[in-house]
Design an enzyme around this catalytic site. Structure first.
Site, PDB file in Angstrom:
ATOM      1  CB  CYS A 177      25.029   5.901   5.328  1.00 40.55           C
ATOM      2  SG  CYS A 177      24.003   6.961   4.329  1.00 40.55           S
ATOM      3  CB  THR A 235      -0.926  -0.015   1.241  1.00 37.77           C
ATOM      4  OG1 THR A 235      -1.709  -1.208   1.171  1.00 37.77           O
ATOM      5  CG2 THR A 235      -1.831   1.205   1.276  1.00 37.77           C
TER       6      THR A 235
HETATM    7  C1  PLP Z   1      23.965   8.897  -3.400  1.00 32.57           C
HETATM    8  C2  PLP Z   1      22.973   8.291  -2.463  1.00 32.57           C
HETATM    9  N1  PLP Z   1      22.261   7.213  -2.859  1.00 32.57           N
HETATM   10  C3  PLP Z   1      21.357   6.627  -2.066  1.00 32.57           C
HETATM   11  C4  PLP Z   1      21.112   7.097  -0.793  1.00 32.57           C
HETATM   12  C5  PLP Z   1      20.091   6.421   0.062  1.00 32.57           C
HETATM   13  O1  PLP Z   1      18.870   7.118   0.024  1.00 32.57           O
HETATM   14  P1  PLP Z   1      17.786   6.863   1.176  1.00 32.57           P
HETATM   15  O2  PLP Z   1      18.331   7.469   2.429  1.00 32.57           O
HETATM   16  O3  PLP Z   1      16.545   7.570   0.681  1.00 32.57           O
HETATM   17  O4  PLP Z   1      17.578   5.398   1.263  1.00 32.57           O
HETATM   18  C6  PLP Z   1      21.837   8.204  -0.316  1.00 32.57           C
HETATM   19  C7  PLP Z   1      21.669   8.698   1.069  1.00 32.57           C
HETATM   20  O5  PLP Z   1      22.570   9.190   1.692  1.00 32.57           O
HETATM   21  C8  PLP Z   1      22.773   8.827  -1.184  1.00 32.57           C
HETATM   22  O6  PLP Z   1      23.501   9.887  -0.796  1.00 32.57           O
END
Ligand code: PLP
Length: 393
Positions: free
Chosen positions: A325, A237
């Site tokens: 991240c 959904t």
């Molecule tokens: C280049 C890139 N791709 C993918 C992502 C992941 O995106 P999301 O946080 O929406 O999963 C990020 C997030 O930092 C990013 O900088």
């Protein structure tokens, strides 16, 4: 204390217009967009309007937009979906060594499951050489995935050239445009891409929502199976609240793109100039010109990035070291490693990414605070003692 947010590449706050629209939607509209009654039809209307807004941001048509739970899922869908759909044609994928982990780790997963992956090197600015792409193509190559711009160092890749090569060889081309859409012009036709990843929370929209652009007619197999939503490509959904917010954020990003681009670039240039002038033995990472307008990434000799981050945080300044991240893990950044930085400079790196929240006073505050921090940290460093800062080399 002054608060300065300089981590817009990690995430952005909700734009006030996005926030009010989401509140209005949440209050009045709860229907399931797949229901045929008036509640469902009302929700569907909002979802389709958002699809149009997202499509407009990248000059696509709305039928080519598939909502996902974010950039990570869109990258997974692009890569796994192509790998599954083209398995009979081949099992070779080309990507770069500086992709986001959403692409890198998905490719590594495929490597463990019978696919072969070429991870292309980059030059000292983080640039992929289109000639390397051409040379890496084999008869069994089914997909090339190269990011539009890098999230750590901001380098913008030569996507048009690479997509031309992909087309000549009839290879599907995917680009991760999470860091570029809404920051620099993104036009799927001009870029010549088949698949393109978007994420809402980098453009002042809500978290947990993104989209994959899929060129009309391209065959992709789903990764998530179930109720057949999103034209059977992404079951589940729809996250209607997120979609509505994402749509509005995309509309605002397109509307303000030029103005925000020039404004943040001016501020970023002021920041870069100031740091290079005030602090010795510092280098700017990434391409000097072909880079995102809001990105500044530095390496400071004889300083530990994490200590710099903590000291800045105590002064109300939010930045990051390495990629957002992975900054919890103290592994050296794979991007800074790929551009050939020595270990010490990787660990002395600092990323500052500007956005709507910033003004000149913020930049001047950073330029006042950061040199003191670097000086203080260097005064504790045995290496800085051996090579007095300011001396050549
Ligand atoms: C280049 C890139 N791709 C993918 C992502 C992941 O995106 P999301 O946080 O929406 O999963 C990020 C997030 O930092 C990013 O900088």
């Amino acid at each position: 204390m002054r608060k300065v947010y300089l981590d817009h590449a990690a995430t952005t706050p909700l734009h006030p217009e996005v926030y009010s629209l989401m509140c209005r939607f949440m209050k009045d509209t709860f229907g399931n967009p797949s229901s045929i009654h008036s509640f469902g039809r009302e929700a569907r209307k909002w979802v389709e309007e958002a699809r149009q807004q997202v499509a407009d941001l990248i000059k696509a048509s709305p039928e080519e937009i598939y909502f996902t739970s974010g950039g990570t899922e869109a990258d997974n869908l692009a890569i796994l979906g192509t790998a599954a759909a083209r398995r009979k044609k081949g099992n070779h994928i080309i990507t770069s060594s500086i992709e986001h982990h959403a692409v890198l780790d998905t490719c590594k997963y495929l490597e463990k499951n019978g696919y072969e992956v070429t991870f292309l090197p980059v030059d000292r600015y983080g640039m992929v050489d289109p000639d390397d792409v051409r040379k890496a193509i084999r008869r069994d190559t089914i997909l090339i995935s190269i990011m539009h711009a890098n999230n750590e160092i901001g380098t913008i890749e030569p996507i048009e050239e690479i997509s031309r090569i992909a087309r000549e060889h009839e290879v599907i081309f995917h680009t991760d445009a999470v860091q570029t859409a809404g920051k620099i012009p993104v036009n799927v036709e001009a870029l010549g891409v088949d698949l393109l990843t978007l994420s809402s929370h980098k453009i002042y929209g809500p978290k947990g929502i993104g989209a994959l652009y899929k060129r009309k007619g391209l065959r992709l197999l789903p990764v998530v199976h179930g109720g057949g939503q999103e034209k059977k490509l992404r079951s589940g959904t729809e996250n209607t609240i997120g979609i509505v917010g994402f749509g509005k954020a995309a509309e605002i990003a397109a509307r303000d793109l030029e103005e925000e681009h020039d404004r943040t670039k001016r501020l970023r240039d002021r920041l870069v100039r100031g740091i290079l002038e005030k602090i010795p033995e510092v280098r700017l990472n990434g391409h000097p010109e072909k880079r995102l307008p809001h990105n500044a990434n530095f390496s400071f000799a004889y300083v530990e990035g994490e200590s710099m981050l903590l000291s800045l945080d105590l002064k109300g300044i939010a930045a990051s070291s390495g990629s957002a991240c992975s900054s919890r893990a103290l592994e050296p950044s794979h991007v800074l490693t790929a551009i050939g930085l020595p270990y010490e400079l990787i660990h002395g790196s600092l990323r500052m990414t500007l956005g709507r929240a910033n003004d000149e006073e913020d930049i001047d505050y950073v330029l006042e605070v950061l040199p003191e921090i670097v000086n203080r940290l260097r005064s504790f460093s045995p290496l800085a003692q051996k090579h007095p800062v300011g001396s050549a080399g």
